[in-house]
Write a protein that holds these residues in place. Sequence first.
Motif, PDB file in Angstrom:
ATOM      1  N   MET A 192      14.855 -20.981 -26.244  1.00  0.00           N
ATOM      2  CA  MET A 192      15.860 -20.105 -26.872  1.00  0.00           C
ATOM      3  C   MET A 192      15.284 -18.771 -27.375  1.00  0.00           C
ATOM      4  SD  MET A 192      19.040 -21.509 -26.969  1.00  0.00           S
ATOM      5  CE  MET A 192      19.776 -20.760 -28.385  1.00  0.00           C
ATOM      6  N   THR A 209      16.494 -14.920 -26.281  1.00  0.00           N
ATOM      7  CA  THR A 209      17.048 -14.000 -27.275  1.00  0.00           C
ATOM      8  C   THR A 209      16.270 -12.692 -27.312  1.00  0.00           C
ATOM      9  OG1 THR A 209      17.756 -15.889 -28.580  1.00  0.00           O
ATOM     10  CG2 THR A 209      17.720 -13.769 -29.706  1.00  0.00           C
ATOM     11  N   THR A 259      22.040 -13.918 -24.930  1.00  0.00           N
ATOM     12  CA  THR A 259      22.521 -14.745 -26.042  1.00  0.00           C
ATOM     13  C   THR A 259      23.369 -15.878 -25.475  1.00  0.00           C
ATOM     14  OG1 THR A 259      24.350 -13.189 -26.312  1.00  0.00           O
ATOM     15  CG2 THR A 259      22.491 -12.923 -27.794  1.00  0.00           C
ATOM     16  N   LEU A 260      22.791 -17.052 -25.469  1.00  0.00           N
ATOM     17  CA  LEU A 260      23.480 -18.259 -25.047  1.00  0.00           C
ATOM     18  C   LEU A 260      23.414 -19.257 -26.191  1.00  0.00           C
ATOM     19  CD1 LEU A 260      21.912 -18.699 -21.484  1.00  0.00           C
ATOM     20  CD2 LEU A 260      24.174 -17.815 -22.011  1.00  0.00           C
ATOM     21  N   SER A 261      24.433 -20.090 -26.280  1.00  0.00           N
ATOM     22  CA  SER A 261      24.413 -21.134 -27.308  1.00  0.00           C
ATOM     23  C   SER A 261      23.393 -22.201 -26.915  1.00  0.00           C
ATOM     24  CB  SER A 261      25.798 -21.760 -27.463  1.00  0.00           C
ATOM     25  OG  SER A 261      26.124 -22.507 -26.308  1.00  0.00           O
ATOM     26  N   SER A 262      23.006 -23.001 -27.875  1.00  0.00           N
ATOM     27  CA  SER A 262      22.029 -24.045 -27.576  1.00  0.00           C
ATOM     28  C   SER A 262      22.599 -25.052 -26.576  1.00  0.00           C
ATOM     29  CB  SER A 262      21.569 -24.750 -28.844  1.00  0.00           C
ATOM     30  OG  SER A 262      22.667 -25.337 -29.496  1.00  0.00           O
ATOM     31  N   SER A 263      23.912 -25.285 -26.621  1.00  0.00           N
ATOM     32  CA  SER A 263      24.513 -26.211 -25.652  1.00  0.00           C
ATOM     33  C   SER A 263      24.504 -25.621 -24.240  1.00  0.00           C
ATOM     34  CB  SER A 263      25.928 -26.608 -26.062  1.00  0.00           C
ATOM     35  OG  SER A 263      26.773 -25.491 -26.063  1.00  0.00           O
ATOM     36  N   GLN A 264      24.686 -24.315 -24.124  1.00  0.00           N
ATOM     37  CA  GLN A 264      24.619 -23.676 -22.809  1.00  0.00           C
ATOM     38  C   GLN A 264      23.206 -23.746 -22.238  1.00  0.00           C
ATOM     39  OE1 GLN A 264      26.249 -19.888 -24.111  1.00  0.00           O
ATOM     40  NE2 GLN A 264      27.979 -20.144 -22.697  1.00  0.00           N
TER      41      GLN A 264
END
Length: 108
Positions: free
Chosen positions: A27, A31, A36-41
């Motif tokens: 992650m 970043t 910017t991706l969510s942790s689930s993505q």
Amino acid sequence: MPRRISYRWRLRELMAARGMFTVAELMPHLTERGITLSSSQVHCLVSGTPEQLSLPVLATLCDILDCTPTDLIATSAQNLPARRTAGEEAPINLAARRPTRVRLTPER
């Protein structure tokens, strides 16, 4: 001749080769490069095989892992057997079409 194309997503393998074993380790690298991706993505990217992937994300993953898209996506292709056309004659297997005889036995 028709061909079947398949691919294997190797993100987890390449991460492990570079000492990254969790989503949390990947992650910050995403970043700092503006992704910017969510942790689930990111979890879905790492643990599964994506059906769609944007080129900026692909380029960023290649930069993080110091690899090429070819390293990240292993592709293979194979020829499929040709399908018969409607007018094409094929040998008929009569044994497969012939019904089996039923034998009735009296109940005791």
